[in-house]
Design a protein around this motif. Structure first.
Motif, PDB file in Angstrom:
ATOM      1  N   TRP A   1      57.621 -11.317 -62.757  1.00  0.00           N
ATOM      2  CA  TRP A   1      57.762 -11.399 -64.201  1.00  0.00           C
ATOM      3  C   TRP A   1      59.202 -11.058 -64.569  1.00  0.00           C
ATOM      4  O   TRP A   1      59.776 -10.106 -64.051  1.00  0.00           O
ATOM      5  CB  TRP A   1      56.815 -10.418 -64.886  1.00  0.00           C
ATOM      6  CG  TRP A   1      55.361 -10.674 -64.629  1.00  0.00           C
ATOM      7  CD1 TRP A   1      54.689 -10.470 -63.455  1.00  0.00           C
ATOM      8  CD2 TRP A   1      54.401 -11.180 -65.550  1.00  0.00           C
ATOM      9  NE1 TRP A   1      53.370 -10.812 -63.586  1.00  0.00           N
ATOM     10  CE2 TRP A   1      53.167 -11.244 -64.871  1.00  0.00           C
ATOM     11  CE3 TRP A   1      54.453 -11.571 -66.884  1.00  0.00           C
ATOM     12  CZ2 TRP A   1      51.998 -11.695 -65.474  1.00  0.00           C
ATOM     13  CZ3 TRP A   1      53.289 -12.014 -67.494  1.00  0.00           C
ATOM     14  CH2 TRP A   1      52.079 -12.089 -66.802  1.00  0.00           C
ATOM     15  N   LYS A   2      59.768 -11.830 -65.475  1.00  0.00           N
ATOM     16  CA  LYS A   2      61.101 -11.538 -65.995  1.00  0.00           C
ATOM     17  C   LYS A   2      60.932 -10.674 -67.234  1.00  0.00           C
ATOM     18  O   LYS A   2      60.336 -11.109 -68.228  1.00  0.00           O
ATOM     19  CB  LYS A   2      61.836 -12.831 -66.338  1.00  0.00           C
ATOM     20  CG  LYS A   2      63.268 -12.619 -66.813  1.00  0.00           C
ATOM     21  CD  LYS A   2      63.956 -13.949 -67.077  1.00  0.00           C
ATOM     22  CE  LYS A   2      65.397 -13.740 -67.523  1.00  0.00           C
ATOM     23  NZ  LYS A   2      66.085 -15.023 -67.786  1.00  0.00           N
ATOM     24  N   THR A   3      61.456  -9.441 -67.222  1.00  0.00           N
ATOM     25  CA  THR A   3      61.238  -8.514 -68.330  1.00  0.00           C
ATOM     26  C   THR A   3      62.572  -8.030 -68.890  1.00  0.00           C
ATOM     27  O   THR A   3      63.634  -8.253 -68.294  1.00  0.00           O
ATOM     28  CB  THR A   3      60.416  -7.290 -67.885  1.00  0.00           C
ATOM     29  OG1 THR A   3      61.275  -6.287 -67.319  1.00  0.00           O
ATOM     30  CG2 THR A   3      59.358  -7.665 -66.863  1.00  0.00           C
ATOM     31  N   ASN A   4      62.517  -7.361 -70.028  1.00  0.00           N
ATOM     32  CA  ASN A   4      63.728  -6.812 -70.637  1.00  0.00           C
ATOM     33  C   ASN A   4      64.247  -5.591 -69.884  1.00  0.00           C
ATOM     34  O   ASN A   4      65.292  -5.041 -70.225  1.00  0.00           O
ATOM     35  CB  ASN A   4      63.475  -6.451 -72.108  1.00  0.00           C
ATOM     36  CG  ASN A   4      62.398  -5.393 -72.281  1.00  0.00           C
ATOM     37  OD1 ASN A   4      61.466  -5.302 -71.479  1.00  0.00           O
ATOM     38  ND2 ASN A   4      62.505  -4.609 -73.334  1.00  0.00           N
ATOM     39  N   LYS A   5      63.549  -5.163 -68.821  1.00  0.00           N
ATOM     40  CA  LYS A   5      64.004  -4.071 -67.971  1.00  0.00           C
ATOM     41  C   LYS A   5      64.336  -4.542 -66.559  1.00  0.00           C
ATOM     42  O   LYS A   5      64.560  -3.734 -65.666  1.00  0.00           O
ATOM     43  CB  LYS A   5      62.926  -2.977 -67.901  1.00  0.00           C
ATOM     44  CG  LYS A   5      62.587  -2.351 -69.249  1.00  0.00           C
ATOM     45  CD  LYS A   5      63.762  -1.611 -69.825  1.00  0.00           C
ATOM     46  CE  LYS A   5      63.401  -0.964 -71.155  1.00  0.00           C
ATOM     47  NZ  LYS A   5      64.564  -0.302 -71.793  1.00  0.00           N
ATOM     48  N   GLY A   6      64.391  -5.861 -66.352  1.00  0.00           N
ATOM     49  CA  GLY A   6      64.649  -6.407 -65.024  1.00  0.00           C
ATOM     50  C   GLY A   6      63.433  -7.140 -64.502  1.00  0.00           C
ATOM     51  O   GLY A   6      62.416  -7.281 -65.197  1.00  0.00           O
ATOM     52  N   ASN A   7      63.506  -7.628 -63.275  1.00  0.00           N
ATOM     53  CA  ASN A   7      62.396  -8.364 -62.679  1.00  0.00           C
ATOM     54  C   ASN A   7      61.313  -7.410 -62.195  1.00  0.00           C
ATOM     55  O   ASN A   7      61.607  -6.400 -61.540  1.00  0.00           O
ATOM     56  CB  ASN A   7      62.879  -9.218 -61.508  1.00  0.00           C
ATOM     57  CG  ASN A   7      63.755 -10.360 -61.972  1.00  0.00           C
ATOM     58  OD1 ASN A   7      63.717 -10.755 -63.143  1.00  0.00           O
ATOM     59  ND2 ASN A   7      64.562 -10.902 -61.073  1.00  0.00           N
ATOM     60  N   LEU A   8      60.066  -7.735 -62.524  1.00  0.00           N
ATOM     61  CA  LEU A   8      58.912  -6.929 -62.157  1.00  0.00           C
ATOM     62  C   LEU A   8      57.983  -7.763 -61.281  1.00  0.00           C
ATOM     63  O   LEU A   8      57.563  -8.848 -61.679  1.00  0.00           O
ATOM     64  CB  LEU A   8      58.170  -6.463 -63.413  1.00  0.00           C
ATOM     65  CG  LEU A   8      56.809  -5.780 -63.215  1.00  0.00           C
ATOM     66  CD1 LEU A   8      56.961  -4.459 -62.468  1.00  0.00           C
ATOM     67  CD2 LEU A   8      56.117  -5.571 -64.562  1.00  0.00           C
ATOM     68  N   THR A   9      57.688  -7.278 -60.078  1.00  0.00           N
ATOM     69  CA  THR A   9      56.765  -7.942 -59.167  1.00  0.00           C
ATOM     70  C   THR A   9      55.479  -7.138 -59.102  1.00  0.00           C
ATOM     71  O   THR A   9      55.501  -5.949 -58.787  1.00  0.00           O
ATOM     72  CB  THR A   9      57.356  -8.071 -57.760  1.00  0.00           C
ATOM     73  OG1 THR A   9      58.583  -8.798 -57.819  1.00  0.00           O
ATOM     74  CG2 THR A   9      56.400  -8.809 -56.827  1.00  0.00           C
ATOM     75  N   MET A  10      54.345  -7.780 -59.417  1.00  0.00           N
ATOM     76  CA  MET A  10      53.056  -7.090 -59.433  1.00  0.00           C
ATOM     77  C   MET A  10      52.072  -7.756 -58.483  1.00  0.00           C
ATOM     78  O   MET A  10      52.136  -8.967 -58.236  1.00  0.00           O
ATOM     79  CB  MET A  10      52.473  -7.072 -60.854  1.00  0.00           C
ATOM     80  CG  MET A  10      53.277  -6.245 -61.841  1.00  0.00           C
ATOM     81  SD  MET A  10      52.440  -5.994 -63.436  1.00  0.00           S
ATOM     82  CE  MET A  10      52.614  -7.633 -64.179  1.00  0.00           C
ATOM     83  N   SER A  11      51.147  -6.958 -57.946  1.00  0.00           N
ATOM     84  CA  SER A  11      50.092  -7.479 -57.084  1.00  0.00           C
ATOM     85  C   SER A  11      48.816  -6.695 -57.318  1.00  0.00           C
ATOM     86  O   SER A  11      48.848  -5.500 -57.657  1.00  0.00           O
ATOM     87  CB  SER A  11      50.495  -7.393 -55.610  1.00  0.00           C
ATOM     88  OG  SER A  11      50.739  -6.050 -55.228  1.00  0.00           O
ATOM     89  N   GLU A  12      47.672  -7.357 -57.152  1.00  0.00           N
ATOM     90  CA  GLU A  12      46.378  -6.710 -57.289  1.00  0.00           C
ATOM     91  C   GLU A  12      46.000  -6.085 -55.952  1.00  0.00           C
ATOM     92  O   GLU A  12      46.029  -6.745 -54.912  1.00  0.00           O
ATOM     93  CB  GLU A  12      45.321  -7.727 -57.732  1.00  0.00           C
ATOM     94  CG  GLU A  12      45.624  -8.351 -59.093  1.00  0.00           C
ATOM     95  CD  GLU A  12      44.566  -9.337 -59.545  1.00  0.00           C
ATOM     96  OE1 GLU A  12      43.634  -9.613 -58.749  1.00  0.00           O
ATOM     97  OE2 GLU A  12      44.645  -9.824 -60.689  1.00  0.00           O
ATOM     98  N   THR A  13      45.642  -4.796 -55.978  1.00  0.00           N
ATOM     99  CA  THR A  13      45.401  -4.072 -54.720  1.00  0.00           C
ATOM    100  C   THR A  13      43.982  -3.552 -54.568  1.00  0.00           C
ATOM    101  O   THR A  13      43.619  -3.051 -53.504  1.00  0.00           O
ATOM    102  CB  THR A  13      46.369  -2.875 -54.604  1.00  0.00           C
ATOM    103  OG1 THR A  13      46.174  -1.993 -55.709  1.00  0.00           O
ATOM    104  CG2 THR A  13      47.810  -3.356 -54.593  1.00  0.00           C
TER     105      THR A  13
END
Length: 272
Positions: free
Chosen positions: A180-192
């Motif tokens: 995800w491109k966010t206003n705080k930088g790139n965020l990578t998420m995964s379901e665990t």
């Protein structure tokens, strides 16, 4: 993430269709000083009716003046009860975060509370009920019976519920894994991990600062904690709450330090 002095108290959901917030309750009680003088004051009581469907419940408690009175962090003087069985305590929703104010300033943590001045506590919850639910509210004169003074002579309480629009983001088919491109930088998420109603999420972000997140997604709401290190190696941490848009392609929310999920500012993003 740098702390903003005047935090956002009520979250504006930029990617959600405009809806009207609903005031559920507004209660105020004044108590005497006679807790140990034989004249034990009774709690003040009220009822909030939480609507069905997904929403954000924001409660505000003002204690004037505040005293710690037996607990290091101080209780809220508010107790929720099942209206069908008043003897049972009750959780009103999934805890999102709490922000503490004294002298109109965010003090960051309940461990920094000062006595003898008013305390405002803003607490937020995510609710998603199959049908509307009546919940009893008690404003207590004291929570620790072995104390020699009131926690506050005057207690004010209010509750506001803001509905969230239903859609794909409330269904299991909304997988937020990816970049995800966010206003705080790139965020990578995964379901665990998965449970009956929640999804566990891990993630990492990069930009001016690098950090990681751990959270739980319930319906369209992802809440959790973040941790990062600055250039000097000092570790910082806090909480966040983000709302996933119905098409699962964007989110908006807030982040905070210490026990708040709002006092840092806005956090929003879109999928790459």
């Amino acid at each position: 993430m740098q702390k903003i002095l005047f935090p956002i108290i009520i979250l504006t959901l930029l990617f959600i269709s405009p809806v009207s917030a609903e005031t559920l309750a507004s209660l105020t009680s004044s108590f005497s000083e006679a807790w140990n003088g034989g004249n034990i004051p009774l709690p003040s009581q009220g009822v909030i009716v939480i609507p069905q469907g997904p929403g954000i419940l924001t409660t505000t408690t003002i204690q004037e003046p505040f005293k710690k009175a037996g607990l290091e962090n101080g209780p809220t003087q508010v107790q929720y009860q099942n209206s069908q069985n008043p003897g049972l305590g009750l959780e009103i929703g999934m805890f999102l975060g709490a922000t503490f104010y004294q002298k109109s300033a965010d003090i960051g943590s309940s461990k920094r509370l000062s006595e003898d001045i008013p305390l405002t506590r803003v607490t937020r919850y995510y609710t998603c009920l199959d049908h509307e639910k009546s919940v009893g509210v008690q404003l207590l004169p004291a929570i620790e019976k072995n104390t020699n003074h009131q926690l506050a002579n005057k207690v004010s309480y209010s509750a506001i519920w803001e509905p969230l629009e239903g859609g794909r983001a409330t269904e299991p088919g909304c997988d937020i894994s990816g970049v995800w491109k966010t206003n705080k930088g790139n965020l990578t998420m995964s379901e665990t991990g998965y449970s009956l109603r929640d999804v566990k999420i891990d993630g990492s972000y990069s930009g001016k600062l690098k950090g990681s997140i751990q959270g739980t997604m319930s319906g369209p709401v992802l809440t959790g904690s973040w941790t990062e290190q600055d250039s000097s190696g000092k570790s910082n941490s806090g909480r966040f709450t983000i709302i996933i848009r119905n098409d699962c392609c964007a989110f908006t929310g807030t982040w905070g330090v210490a026990e708040s999920d709002t006092n840092g500012g806005e956090w929003s993003g879109v999928r790459y």
